[in-house]
Design an enzyme around this catalytic site. Structure first.
Site, mmCIF file in Angstrom:
data_model
loop_
_atom_site.group_PDB
_atom_site.id
_atom_site.type_symbol
_atom_site.label_atom_id
_atom_site.label_comp_id
_atom_site.label_asym_id
_atom_site.label_seq_id
_atom_site.Cartn_x
_atom_site.Cartn_y
_atom_site.Cartn_z
ATOM 1 N N ASP A 101 16.749 27.081 49.280
ATOM 2 C CA ASP A 101 17.095 28.469 49.526
ATOM 3 C C ASP A 101 16.596 29.265 48.311
ATOM 4 O O ASP A 101 15.419 29.600 48.241
ATOM 5 C CB ASP A 101 18.615 28.507 49.722
ATOM 6 C CG ASP A 101 19.163 29.839 50.166
ATOM 7 O OD1 ASP A 101 18.389 30.655 50.666
ATOM 8 O OD2 ASP A 101 20.374 30.075 50.003
ATOM 9 N N ASP A 157 26.022 21.474 55.948
ATOM 10 C CA ASP A 157 27.394 21.941 56.009
ATOM 11 C C ASP A 157 27.542 23.187 56.878
ATOM 12 O O ASP A 157 26.755 24.123 56.772
ATOM 13 C CB ASP A 157 27.812 22.291 54.568
ATOM 14 C CG ASP A 157 29.301 22.407 54.425
ATOM 15 O OD1 ASP A 157 30.030 21.932 55.315
ATOM 16 O OD2 ASP A 157 29.740 22.970 53.403
HETATM 17 P P1 IMP Z 1 19.652 26.832 46.565
HETATM 18 O O1 IMP Z 1 20.114 26.291 45.264
HETATM 19 O O2 IMP Z 1 19.972 28.298 46.707
HETATM 20 O O3 IMP Z 1 18.204 26.545 46.874
HETATM 21 O O4 IMP Z 1 20.552 26.182 47.672
HETATM 22 C C1 IMP Z 1 20.332 24.920 48.108
HETATM 23 C C2 IMP Z 1 21.619 24.286 48.564
HETATM 24 O O5 IMP Z 1 22.462 25.200 49.250
HETATM 25 C C3 IMP Z 1 21.255 23.208 49.540
HETATM 26 O O6 IMP Z 1 21.385 21.971 48.904
HETATM 27 C C4 IMP Z 1 22.250 23.349 50.647
HETATM 28 O O7 IMP Z 1 23.239 22.394 50.492
HETATM 29 C C5 IMP Z 1 22.849 24.723 50.499
HETATM 30 N N1 IMP Z 1 22.355 25.648 51.543
HETATM 31 C C6 IMP Z 1 21.431 26.635 51.418
HETATM 32 N N2 IMP Z 1 21.251 27.281 52.578
HETATM 33 C C7 IMP Z 1 22.068 26.677 53.465
HETATM 34 C C8 IMP Z 1 22.318 26.882 54.867
HETATM 35 O O8 IMP Z 1 21.755 27.750 55.567
HETATM 36 N N3 IMP Z 1 23.241 26.045 55.427
HETATM 37 C C9 IMP Z 1 23.893 25.066 54.741
HETATM 38 N N4 IMP Z 1 23.673 24.842 53.438
HETATM 39 C C10 IMP Z 1 22.784 25.650 52.803
#
Ligand code: IMP
Length: 179
Positions: A101, A157
């Site tokens: 994300d 999740d």
């Molecule tokens: P980041 O650190 O913002 O890249 O987020 C990554 C983490 O957030 C991933 O390991 C996911 O567990 C969680 N995540 C991000 N987007 C989603 C989503 O749409 N649904 C569920 N989990 C998400």
């Protein structure tokens, strides 16, 4: 299901794409005995399907990271909840993640693994929300690029901590996203 949601990626499409990636990744590591590291908890279903289709000798270690709390948007803070047991020095590491994300989680975990002197580090993610990136991260293989929607199922999740066991990937209605 007690929550309003729509099917976002059908199970058969995920299955087909995972098999395709597993073939490619298996070829890349043939004979190299990689250590596959699913990032818990979200990557456990994806990794289980991926390793069984890779067709090469490998070992598995686990890392746990938490960045979310109760919200559907990232807090930006990464907490290590579980660490690997065996040394990674000199090993070919394949990190498996459910979704990128902002990139903050992956950047943190990649830095941690790199500090342990692996022979190589590659990353496979099932889903990529490119538009939301805050930090650059190196992703070697990507299953699907998706728009900015909150998705769940197939290990990811969902609302109230439910639905990781679904075969399909679902999405919340857009008006229910809290960002
Ligand atoms: P980041 O650190 O913002 O890249 O987020 C990554 C983490 O957030 C991933 O390991 C996911 O567990 C969680 N995540 C991000 N987007 C989603 C989503 O749409 N649904 C569920 N989990 C998400």
């Amino acid at each position: 299901m007690a929550h309003p949601a729509e099917v976002f990626i059908e199970g058969w499409r995920i299955e087909r794409r995972v098999a395709e990636m597993a073939r490619e990744i298996g070829e890349r590591y043939r004979g190299g005995r990689p250590v596959v590291i699913p990032l818990l908890r979200g990557a456990f279903v994806f990794a289980a399907d991926l390793v069984r289709a890779m067709g090469t000798d490998l070992s598995v270690e686990f890392l746990g990271a938490s960045s979310y709390g109760e919200s559907t948007s990232s807090s930006g803070e990464v907490r290590l909840t579980l660490d690997t047991e065996l040394p990674l020095a000199g090993r070919h590491v394949l990190l498996v993640e459910d979704i990128v994300d902002t990139g903050l989680t992956l950047a943190y975990i990649q830095k941690l693994i790199s500090s342990r002197s692996p022979a190589s580090l590659s990353t496979v993610v099932l889903l990529d929300k490119k538009a939301r990136r805050k930090v650059e991260v190196d992703v070697t293989w990507t299953g699907f690029e998706i728009p900015d929607r909150f998705v769940f199922g197939y290990g990811l999740d969902g609302p109230d901590g439910l639905y990781r066991n679904l075969r399909d990937i679902m999405a919340l209605p857009e008006e229910m996203q809290d960002r």
